[in-house]
Each structure stands twice: as C-alpha cells, then as structure tokens.
Design an enzyme around this catalytic site. Structure first.
Site, PDB file in Angstrom:
ATOM      1  N   ALA A 160       1.680   5.524  28.423  1.00 29.88           N
ATOM      2  CA  ALA A 160       2.666   5.317  29.487  1.00 29.88           C
ATOM      3  C   ALA A 160       2.070   5.335  30.907  1.00 29.88           C
ATOM      4  CB  ALA A 160       3.781   6.353  29.344  1.00 29.88           C
ATOM      5  N   ASP A 218       6.525   8.826  26.183  1.00 33.92           N
ATOM      6  CA  ASP A 218       6.637   7.546  26.894  1.00 33.92           C
ATOM      7  C   ASP A 218       7.854   7.492  27.794  1.00 33.92           C
ATOM      8  OD1 ASP A 218       5.020   6.980  24.321  1.00 33.92           O
ATOM      9  OD2 ASP A 218       4.566   5.352  25.714  1.00 33.92           O
ATOM     10  N   LYS A 227       5.474   8.100  20.482  1.00 32.83           N
ATOM     11  CA  LYS A 227       4.961   7.265  19.389  1.00 32.83           C
ATOM     12  C   LYS A 227       5.642   7.611  18.065  1.00 32.83           C
ATOM     13  CE  LYS A 227       2.664   4.569  19.626  1.00 32.83           C
ATOM     14  NZ  LYS A 227       3.109   3.162  19.747  1.00 32.83           N
TER      15      LYS A 227
HETATM   16  O1  MRU Z   1       1.863   2.391  21.986  1.00 32.77           O
HETATM   17  P1  MRU Z   1       1.062   3.272  22.898  1.00 32.77           P
HETATM   18  O2  MRU Z   1      -0.333   3.498  22.441  1.00 32.77           O
HETATM   19  O3  MRU Z   1       1.138   2.799  24.339  1.00 32.77           O
HETATM   20  O4  MRU Z   1       1.805   4.646  22.818  1.00 32.77           O
HETATM   21  C1  MRU Z   1       1.321   5.757  23.530  1.00 32.77           C
HETATM   22  C2  MRU Z   1       2.019   7.012  23.253  1.00 32.77           C
HETATM   23  O5  MRU Z   1       2.994   7.053  22.530  1.00 32.77           O
HETATM   24  C3  MRU Z   1       1.547   8.219  23.976  1.00 32.77           C
HETATM   25  O6  MRU Z   1       1.749   9.355  23.209  1.00 32.77           O
HETATM   26  C4  MRU Z   1       2.377   8.336  25.267  1.00 32.77           C
HETATM   27  O7  MRU Z   1       2.313   7.142  26.022  1.00 32.77           O
HETATM   28  C5  MRU Z   1       1.975   9.425  26.113  1.00 32.77           C
HETATM   29  S1  MRU Z   1       0.513   9.027  26.945  1.00 32.77           S
HETATM   30  C6  MRU Z   1       0.121  10.193  28.051  1.00 32.77           C
END
Ligand code: MRU
Length: 377
Positions: free
Chosen positions: A54, A243, A254
């Site tokens: 994110a 996110d 995720k």
């Molecule tokens: O699909 P992604 O790799 O962008 O998903 C990322 C995540 O779900 C992370 O856990 C989330 O963005 C937190 S990052 C500090």
C-alpha cells in the site's frame, strides 16, 4: 535497508533525477532496478506489480503524476493523470490518499510551477513514509520486549507475519517488519514465521528475502501452517500490514489474513496490525464496503520459480480445464484485532479516531454501507 551493504529504498531518484523502482516480480532471484519515465510506466508498475504494498503504491503514483506534469502541467493533464493512476489498483487506500494530496496541493498553483512542486511533494511523501514506519517500529518494539522479558535469555520471540509488509512494500523500513527489525537490531532474539502468501508468494519471495538480507532468523511456512503453529504454542505474536483500515478498525489486508486472525483468537495469540495513518480510510466505517481486488486466474493456476539451470520458469499447477478465482484481499473485523500499531502509538481498533482527531471523520458522517456487511462484522 541495505542490499549488498548499500542503503537502498524501494523507490528513489538518481543524481540526474531519474525515478527508479525495484522490479519486485524478479525477486528473490534477481535484483533489478528499472526507470519510470512516464505516467504510463508508473501505472504499469503498479498494475502489473513491479511495485506493490500500500505505501509504495501511493509513493509510485505520486512520482507518476510528477513525471507527467513535467510534460504537461495543464489542469486537464492533472485531472486525467490522477484518474489514470487511481484506477490501477482498487484496494489500497494510499493510492488515492497520495493522489488527493498532490491534487489539492497542485491545483491552485500556476501550471508552470506544478512540475517542480509535484517532485518536491512526491519526495516528501517518500520521506514521510520512512519517518512513519520508523515510529511504528518504536511503538511496536515494547510489544516484543514484553514477550522477550518473559522468556529464558536467548529464547526467541516467535512472530508470524503474512504477505510482505516489509521495506519492499513501503519506501523503507516496512510497517509490520519495523518493530521486528528494531528488536533484532537491539539484540532481542526473534524468529519470524513467514507465510508464503499464495498466490503471488510475497512472503516466500519478498519477506523471506528481506529478512535473510538483514540476518533476521526466520522460516517460510505454507499458508495453512499458521493455525497449527498457534495451537502448538509456537507463535507469540502475529503482526501483519494492511491495505486499508476503516475508521472503526476493520482491517483489509492480503487474502488469508482473516484466517490467521481467527486462529489467533481461538488460540489466544495477540494479533496486531501495523497501520500507517495514510492507510486509514476515514470515510468508511464498515470494512465490507472496501473494494476487493480480483486478480487474474493465472496467478492461481501458474507459479514461477528458479529452475535447476538457473532460469526462472513458470509452470502450471492446476488442471488446464479447471477455472480459478483470485480475490486478492480479505477483511478482518476489528473485534479480532488486538491492537493497531500506528506512528502515534498502539491502540485498540475502537480508539483509532481518538489518536487522529484532526483527520478522523465522526462516525455519524461516514457512509455506513451496511448492505455489504456479512454476518460477524
Ligand atoms: O498485493 P500486494 O502485494 O500489494 O499486497 C500487499 C499487502 O497486502 C501488504 O500486507 C499491505 O499492503 C501492507 S504493506 C505495508
């Protein structure tokens, strides 16, 4: 963090001003930095996940807008570029947060002043992200210290994390990893259970690479191992990223995060979420109103890996006739979250608004979007 001994961020500018990112699709097998030259490059980098996480998505969008305004600083280009970049991925709120922030700052300026101002603000957003994550580390550290204090000397604090909420998901330091790196750097023994995080394996490929680079003891486990590990008393603490987190503390992260939260609740393991304030969506109360990205089925049906000959190959793991579905995120209701580790301190989900009074929107002014609420919210 360091790569081959050199301090490295996930997005940076070269001395000549070129914006560069790490192509995270190539990790852990190759470290390749690629230039972003146009807004289309930035949009592709986000959509196709050269960059992900994110905070990094937000930072990349900010740079994408700055790149385009150097070519065309008109009102129309500003609006159109924000729209283009905002449409790249739907779930992480940092994307819209960064673009709104740039848009509000740049719109009142004369067009000829916009490109330089956009570069300055994009750089500031990156620096702020690092400062926020550093503060998250400081506030999360006592949670690890308290567990370490109850253990025999040298016995590790065992932390489970999901996906990659490390420095690669942010500009630097990471969110969920910030307290872990700090604990390790201060001499506290830690051991990290790294969920592989199918389908894209951000845990196995990225978190494991980060931790190995920094010398943090860890083991990669399949996504389904978490519940078993918790039942056997092998996990002291779960820390994940997010996110988008709503005003009442529902956490979207995720896919698979919710199952870890359920197992943690059943086994009495504390479940914390590292939450930088740009990831809070104050306009939403109910987490089930958050749009969940549905990604392509090929991420489920196929998997890339390093072959014996050193080449990276992608192979099919499902029958050719079997369709696949690929929801990329899920929502963990606030009631399953022990605490949110923010840059201002650790709070219970229900107390989030009190910590950010200047940005919090009173709950009676947020859309309830109750129609989307499944049972148990
Ligand atoms: O699909 P992604 O790799 O962008 O998903 C990322 C995540 O779900 C992370 O856990 C989330 O963005 C937190 S990052 C500090």
């Amino acid at each position: 963090m360091k790569v081959d001994g050199r301090p490295t961020r996930s997005i940076w500018t070269d001395a000549d001003g070129t914006v560069r990112v790490i192509d995270q699709r190539r990790l852990p097998h190759a470290f390749v930095a690629v230039p972003l030259e146009t807004r289309e490059d930035a949009a592709a980098a986000i959509r196709e996940m050269w960059v992900r996480g994110a905070p990094l998505i937000g930072a990349t969008a900010a740079w994408g807008l700055a790149l385009h305004l150097a070519r065309d600083p008109s009102d129309a280009a500003l609006a159109e570029t924000c729209e283009l970049l905002a449409a790249t991925r739907p779930t992480a709120i940092n994307l819209r947060w960064a673009l709104d922030r740039l848009g509000e700052h740049l719109a009142p300026l004369a067009p000829e002043a916009r490109a330089a101002a956009a570069r300055r603000l994009a750089a500031a957003i990156c620096d702020e992200d690092v400062a926020i994550n550093t503060a998250i580390g400081e506030h999360g550290l006592p949670l690890i210290e308290a567990i370490a204090a109850r253990k025999h000397p040298g016995e590790p604090v065992r932390i489970l994390t999901h996906c990659n909420a490390g420095w690669l998901a942010t500009v630097d330091v990471g969110t969920a990893t910030a307290p872990i790196y700090l604990a390790h750097d201060r001499g506290i023994a830690v051991h990290v259970w790294v969920d592989e995080t199918r389908p894209r394996n951000q845990g196995a490929a990225l978190t494991a690479w980060e931790l190995a680079n920094h010398g943090v003891p860890h083991s990669v486990v399949v996504d389904n191992a978490g519940g078993h590990l918790m039942q056997r008393g092998l996990v002291d603490l779960v820390i994940t990223g997010t996110d988008r987190t709503t005003a009442r503390g529902d956490v979207c992260n995720k896919i698979g995060t919710y199952l870890k939260a359920l197992a943690a609740r059943d086994t009495g393991v504390p479940f914390y979420v590292a939450l930088p304030s740009p990831t809070i969506d104050w306009t939403l109360h109910d987490g089930f109103a958050i749009p969940i990205e549905e990604r392509g089925p090929e991420e489920v049906t196929h998997i890339p890996g390093l072959a014996e000959d050193g080449s990276v190959r992608t192979v099919r793991v499902t029958p050719a006739a079997s369709p696949a579905a690929n929801p990329a995120f899920d929502v963990t209701p606030a009631r399953l979250v022990t605490g949110l580790i923010t840059e201002r301190g650790v709070v219970a989900p229900g107390d989030l608004a009190a910590l950010f009074p200047e940005t919090a929107v009173p709950l009676d002014q947020t859309p309830l979007a109750a129609s989307a609420t499944p049972t148990g919210a």
